[in-house]
Design a protein around this motif. Structure first.
Motif: not given
Ligand SMILES: Cc1cc2nc3c(=O)[nH]c(=O)nc-3n(C[C@H](O)[C@H](O)[C@H](O)COP(=O)(O)OP(=O)(O)OC[C@H]3O[C@@H](n4cnc5c(N)ncnc54)[C@H](O)[C@@H]3O)c2cc1C
Length: 414
Positions: A14, A33, A46, A51, A134, A177, A355, A384, A397
């Motif tokens: 994302a 990151e 996957g 996938n 962060v 987070d 998952m 997510e 995804l």
């Protein structure tokens, strides 16, 4: 051209897609990151084949989310499955659709999906800051003015795209987070639960079946004595219970029943295409055609040997008995267990094995046309972290890429 600075939090699918889309449209774009590398979870997807999405049409696609699927309509209008496939194919990664409409890179390598995304980030001159966790988003009068890292460093910005994932597979970096950060800003977080998880059985038999896969079985979920849901597909036994695509997909329903303290059992029909009567007839014929063989060897023609041995043991049938010595009652017991092998479910596995995360930022507080927060100016969400969870098959995804795309587009046009 917009001269604003954008900070994207989270280097998953994302966040990377948001940064790629916004890149070029703003003076300064930083992707933060917390890990030393991007897309750690993406690399696992996957079974490392990734996938990417599913080729279903829009309405059917939207039905694959347990709730809030309609929220994605706008994001999918801007960037849907065909756009995602085109995005990767244009950059040299050919895709392939399987029998279940699932889309994978033709070479089955998640690492190449990540490589394409990383190349695009570089092309769009996105500054990548690793090891940058962060802690807070800073506000003045409900407008974003910056972010604060865990090491105390502050980065000024008036636009933040928050894409730090959920809480599943926390070893990949998604440790919740984002929920803590958003809650501090006043956002509502719908209850967080593990999604697409294995189920844990009360019985001990799964241990002897560990690793055994069964294809094309029918799984029925019972809540008390009432059959609630059924689905056909593949399953796999684990040391504590059962997993595999069908089980993961049904785990959301199981979790709802367990939450209400209902006893849940699942039955597995290994021969869903024939009725019990026809199955009894076939079993009787098989036993008489192999009259002089041991029942153990005869049953192995029908079932994987670990399962047939277990079924004989469960019903106290001597496995070395000749097939023509099996009584009618034993035959009926064997037929019953082949058609309705039962496991009582005690719980769903925990977040570390899930998952996806169910729950998240309430969709009521996000504008679906832009992914912008309705509470905080300059804040966007993607992936997510939002309260949407899809079935297995590429839906999660696609959600991450589509919401990332729309958040990046809207933020850069602000
Ligand atoms: C084993 C497994 C297999 C899967 N297979 C599939 C599949 O084949 N198809 C499918 O559709 N879905 C699959 N999924 C689900 C899919 O991977 C997720 O839905 C998707 O990765 C979510 O993307 P995201 O970018 O929102 O979050 P993530 O991929 O979780 O990325 C979030 C990123 O943000 C970073 N981050 C977190 N907190 C901070 C912070 N405070 N500061 C800075 N950075 C932070 C994290 O380190 C991480 O890199 C699978 C999931 C798992 C666990």
């Amino acid at each position: 051209m917009n001269k604003k600075k954008i900070v994207v939090i989270g280097g998953g699918p994302a966040g990377m897609m948001a940064a790629i889309t916004a890149g070029g449209n703003c003076r300064d774009l930083v992707l933060l990151e917390k890990n030393r590398s991007l897309g750690r979870k993406l690399l696992l997807t996957g079974n490392t084949r990734c996938n990417l999405t599913n080729s279903r049409g829009l309405n059917s696609f939207l039905r694959q989310y347990s709730k809030n699927g309609a929220f994605l309509r706008d994001a999918f209008k801007h960037f849907f499955n065909r756009d995602l496939i085109r995005f990767f194919e244009k950059r040299g990664l050919k895709c392939e659709i399987d029998r279940e409409h699932r889309v994978f890179p033709k070479n089955n390598k998640a690492e190449n999906v990540l490589e394409v995304l990383k190349n695009e980030l570089l092309k769009n001159k996105v500054s990548l800051l690793y090891n940058s966790s962060v802690q807070n988003i800073l506000l003045q009068k409900k407008q974003v003015v910056g972010i604060k890292l865990k090491n105390g460093k502050v980065i000024s910005t008036d636009i933040v795209i928050l894409a730090p994932g959920g809480m599943s597979y926390p070893a990949t970096g998604s440790t919740g987070d984002g929920f803590r950060v958003a809650r501090k800003l006043g956002h509502t977080i719908s209850p967080i639960k593990p999604g697409l998880v294995p189920l844990i059985a009360k019985e001990k038999y799964p241990l002897v079946l560990k690793g055994l896969s069964l294809r094309g079985v029918k799984v029925n979920i019972f809540c008390g004595n009432h059959k609630k849901v059924s689905k056909e597909g593949d399953i796999m036994f684990t040391s504590r219970g059962i997993s595999g695509p069908v089980i993961l997909s049904l785990s959301g329903a199981v979790s709802e029943f367990l939450d209400k303290n209902n006893p849940v059992k699942i039955t597995i029909d290994q021969f869903p295409d024939i009725t019990k009567e026809k199955f009894i007839f076939s079993l009787t014929k098989l036993l008489s055609d192999n009259a002089s063989k041991t029942v153990k060897n005869t049953l192995r023609k029908l079932l994987p040997h670990r399962l047939s041995d277990l079924f004989l043991e469960m019903h106290h049938i001597d496995k070395n008995k000749r097939s023509n010595r099996i009584t009618k009652q034993e035959r009926l017991l064997l037929a019953a267990v082949c058609k309705t092998f039962t496991l009582n479910i005690s719980s769903c596995a925990k977040m570390a094995e899930a998952m996806i995360t169910r729950g998240g930022i309430s969709v009521k507080e996000i504008d679906p046309r832009t992914m912008a927060s309705r509470l905080v100016k300059g804040l966007y969400f993607a992936g997510e972290i939002i309260d949407i969870d899809g079935d297995s098959g590429g839906y999660n995804l696609q959600e991450a890429f589509s919401t990332g795309y729309l958040a990046g587009l809207s933020a850069s046009q602000k």
